[in-house]
Scaffold this motif. Structure first.
Motif, mmCIF file in Angstrom:
data_model
loop_
_atom_site.group_PDB
_atom_site.id
_atom_site.type_symbol
_atom_site.label_atom_id
_atom_site.label_comp_id
_atom_site.label_asym_id
_atom_site.label_seq_id
_atom_site.Cartn_x
_atom_site.Cartn_y
_atom_site.Cartn_z
ATOM 1 N N UNK A 88 49.140 91.642 -89.122
ATOM 2 C CA UNK A 88 48.355 92.615 -89.906
ATOM 3 C C UNK A 88 47.094 91.943 -90.453
ATOM 4 N N UNK A 89 47.291 90.726 -90.992
ATOM 5 C CA UNK A 89 46.143 89.998 -91.560
ATOM 6 C C UNK A 89 45.108 89.706 -90.477
ATOM 7 N N UNK A 125 39.808 90.618 -88.336
ATOM 8 C CA UNK A 125 38.923 90.850 -87.193
ATOM 9 C C UNK A 125 38.068 92.094 -87.411
ATOM 10 N N UNK A 126 38.686 93.146 -87.910
ATOM 11 C CA UNK A 126 37.961 94.401 -88.101
ATOM 12 C C UNK A 126 36.934 94.275 -89.233
ATOM 13 N N UNK A 137 40.484 97.717 -100.073
ATOM 14 C CA UNK A 137 41.834 97.778 -100.629
ATOM 15 C C UNK A 137 42.772 98.098 -99.476
ATOM 16 N N UNK A 138 43.548 97.098 -99.054
ATOM 17 C CA UNK A 138 44.410 97.318 -97.898
ATOM 18 C C UNK A 138 43.573 97.595 -96.672
ATOM 19 N N UNK A 163 36.944 97.567 -80.532
ATOM 20 C CA UNK A 163 37.086 96.205 -80.041
ATOM 21 C C UNK A 163 38.260 95.476 -80.687
ATOM 22 N N UNK A 164 38.967 96.142 -81.626
ATOM 23 C CA UNK A 164 40.110 95.539 -82.315
ATOM 24 C C UNK A 164 41.387 96.194 -81.795
ATOM 25 N N UNK A 165 42.361 95.376 -81.386
ATOM 26 C CA UNK A 165 43.569 95.895 -80.759
ATOM 27 C C UNK A 165 44.681 96.168 -81.775
ATOM 28 N N UNK A 166 45.424 97.270 -81.531
ATOM 29 C CA UNK A 166 46.618 97.597 -82.296
ATOM 30 C C UNK A 166 47.731 96.623 -81.891
#
Length: 695
Positions: free
Chosen positions: A519-520, A525-526, A545-546, A579-582
């Motif tokens: 998660x971090x 990255x995002x 926040x989160x 560009x950020x993967x789940x």
């Protein structure tokens, strides 16, 4: 062969004694930081600070030079070589330029009066350079200075002999002497190299360069001429005459024997008259008694450090104290070179070489192996003085004194001030130099502290820059500056601004199914991509926040285009999120974005970790636009739509929806910017090849 064996014996003993006294490392040619500081001054003055920094980087020199610190000659040579490459000039030109600046630098450093007193003309000035170096060596103990010898020629010409342990630096000499001649004696000189060779001496190979020095009055070289053609013709004739004289002098020099030539009394008188250009410059005549009114014992006691020796170096007479510290001199008919070696000038110990350097100061050093066994662990005694040739008895008188730099050296040699004659200035030199050495040590400490402070200041500036960068990332720059100055930051009202909220679709499910580190990594990255876009579109990041990300346009610096900036930022967020993967599905994540325009109140909240926060209904409405939005869509409120209308954006109406706490609202979706490409939205650099292809 006999001379060669003596030279080899001197060389071997000199090396062994040097290693025995130093006990650390073999001899190396080194120079004080004063030389490198002068080179730095020259480059900065002539070419600027940037060129000097470039030279330092090329020569791999890190910090500043300290005046009294000894540096390896390799550093100086490397700096000069890099200067030749960077400035695209020859080594000879750089060295000559350095020589002229070195003289100027010495004057500025407080040596002006000392230099002016060396002689009344250029010849006397050069002849006394060795004496100056000998005096400076009292304080600059590691100094390895060159040596000079002058031969008088016809028509004011001179042959200057230059000896140095450093090869390839002889071109500094013309730069120095030309500057001295013009400044002190108002004359111009030209210097050409007649001969350059390597002499095998006691200390190994030394560079020996012979210069032809031609002097002309300064005004003669500078006089104005009405006819330009006549000036050129006379200059050409002067040049031809100078060239012919140079060739003639070179031929004569190469034919001259190295042995000194005895001059008749008439030639001596004639040379004195001719030196005064036909008139006696001084009519004083000394009166001498018929006999010497001093007893032998009185003379030996009055001058306790003196030696008389003949042409074969056999000792005829010695002072009482030199016998005390060199017991072998009490023996009759001993050879002087058995007990002493010549340190300066560095020549083979024979009467011919002594006569050749008769105007130089001579430094002799006792041979350790000839001392009593109990004395061999003591430092060897050095004597400094003048050689005087006594023609009538064909003997040489060496009037000397112990060569001592400080009270510490006096104690190491087991000597006292009472061992030195009251009339001998060595007493004063020791005491004065003791104070001088203390001043140099204090100056050294100050320079070291100054350099340490400079380095600390540099590091402090870097740390301050890091701290400010971190602070400006947390607070607006003008707000952070006010807080640094201890001022209170008043809250401010902004009549209109544009606020954006975003979050990650199904973030709760992702958190439940993944390890915390995943998660971090995903959020880092995002958010890193989003942070870069804030700089591209000049919007202010308020907080995260989160998975929620909040930015504002028009706060804290009001701008009229705040809505367009936030809209472009939102379009960039949508592209970056792709560009950020789940971490669960391995597919690009989806985000919701909401935008609203309206008034806000902004101010700094808290003392620990202060935050610049926004308050008002505009914040709530923007948050509602995000929470009521759709995946991968930029949701606009009616006021945001009005701010972006007719600004080149493609916007479609979503229709009327129920918004929690707001009732029914007609909202919109932002599709794209019709006037900007994706590269412009993302702040990517333009490709020059693509640009050429379009042309």
């Amino acid at each position: 062969m006999a001379g060669d064996s003596v030279a080899f014996k001197d060389f071997q003993e000199f090396r062994l004694e040097a290693l025995a006294e130093n006990k650390t490392k073999p001899m190396a040619i080194e120079a004080y930081g004063f030389i490198n500081t002068c080179l730095q001054s020259l480059v900065i003055e002539k070419f600027g600070e940037e060129i000097w920094e470039k030279l330092k980087a090329s020569a791999e020199v890190q910090d500043a030079f300290m005046t009294y610190t000894v540096y390896d000659d390799v550093i100086t040579i490397k700096l000069i070589q890099e200067a030749c490459q960077v400035l695209d000039v020859s080594m000879e030109a750089v060295l000559k330029l350095f020589g002229g600046h070195f003289f100027k630098f010495c004057k500025m450093s407080g040596y002006d009066r000392m230099l002016r007193t060396l002689g009344g003309n250029l010849e006397e000035f050069i002849e006394n350079l060795d004496a100056l170096h000998s005096y400076l060596a009292l304080s600059y103990q590691e100094m390895n200075a060159p040596s000079f010898r002058v031969e008088k020629g016809a028509d004011g010409k001179m042959l200057l002999h230059y000896y140095s342990d450093r090869s390839g630096l002889c071109h500094i000499v013309p730069g120095i002497l030309e500057a001295v001649a013009e400044d002190f004696f108002d004359i111009d000189v030209t210097m050409d190299i007649l001969d350059m060779n390597k002499e095998e001496e006691r200390t190994g190979k030394r560079e020996h360069v012979v210069f032809l020095v031609v002097q002309k009055p300064h005004r003669q070289m500078r006089r104005a001429k009405p006819d330009g053609s006549q000036e050129g013709q006379e200059a050409h004739q002067d040049q031809e005459a100078l060239g012919a004289s140079f060739r003639s002098m070179k031929e004569k020099y190469l034919r001259v024997s190295l042995c000194p030539v005895k001059r008749s009394r008439w030639n001596l008188v004639r040379s004195i008259v001719m030196f005064g250009k036909g008139h006696l410059m001084n009519t004083f005549e000394a009166a001498y008694p018929e006999r010497l009114w001093i007893e032998v014992k009185t003379f030996c006691n009055a001058f306790p450090f003196h030696v008389v020796f003949d042409e074969s170096l056999r000792v005829k007479q010695a002072g009482v104290n030199i016998q005390k510290f060199v017991p072998g001199l009490q023996t009759q008919k001993i050879q002087l070179d058995d007990y002493f070696s010549i340190i300066h000038p560095q020549v083979t110990f024979n009467i011919s070489n002594i006569c050749k350097f008769i105007n130089s100061q001579f430094v002799l050093k006792t041979r350790r192996k000839m001392m009593p066994e109990a004395w061999k662990m003591k430092p060897t005694l050095k004597l400094r003085g003048q050689m005087i040739w006594m023609e009538s008895i064909r003997c040489m008188l060496y009037m000397c004194s112990p060569k001592l730099r400080s009270l510490q050296e006096l104690e190491e040699h087991k000597m006292h001030l009472s061992d030195i004659s009251p009339h001998d200035t060595t007493r004063d030199l020791i005491l004065l130099n003791q104070q001088r050495l203390a001043e140099i040590e204090l100056s050294n400490q100050l320079e070291r502290k100054k350099e340490e402070l400079r380095v600390l200041s540099k590091h402090l500036a870097l740390e301050k820059k890091k701290t400010e960068t971190l602070l400006y990332a947390m607070l607006p720059e003008h707000v952070a500056n006010q807080l640094k100055e201890g001022k209170k930051v008043a809250a401010g009202e902004f009549e209109t601004c544009t606020i954006l909220f975003s979050d990650v679709v199904t973030f709760t499910n992702i958190c439940a199914a993944c390890e915390p580190i995943h998660i971090v990594d995903m959020l880092n990255s995002m958010y890193s991509k989003f942070d870069r876009l804030t700089s591209v579109h000049d919007v202010y990041k308020v907080e995260t926040i989160g998975d929620a990300y909040m930015v504002v346009g028009g706060v804290p610096v009001p701008v009229g285009s705040h809505a367009q900036r936030v809209a472009n930022f939102a379009l960039g967020m949508r592209i970056s999120a792709g560009e950020v993967m789940n971490p669960i599905t391995g597919k690009p994540i989806q985000i919701r974005v909401g935008i609203h325009t309206g008034p806000v109140l902004a101010g700094v909240v808290g003392d620990k970790m202060p935050r610049y926060c926004l308050f008002g209904d505009t914040v709530n409405t923007a948050s509602r636009m995000e929470s009521h939005g759709l995946p991968n869509q930029v949701h606009l409120s009616p006021s945001a739509f009005r701010a972006l209308e007719n600004q080149g954006f493609e916007i479609i109406e979503r229709g009327e929806i129920e918004v929690k706490g707001k009732g029914k609202m007609t909202t919109y979706f932002l599709i794209q910017n019709l006037k900007a490409t994706e590269d412009e939205i993302m702040g990517r650099p333009k490709n020059p090849l693509d640009h050429k292809g379009k042309q």
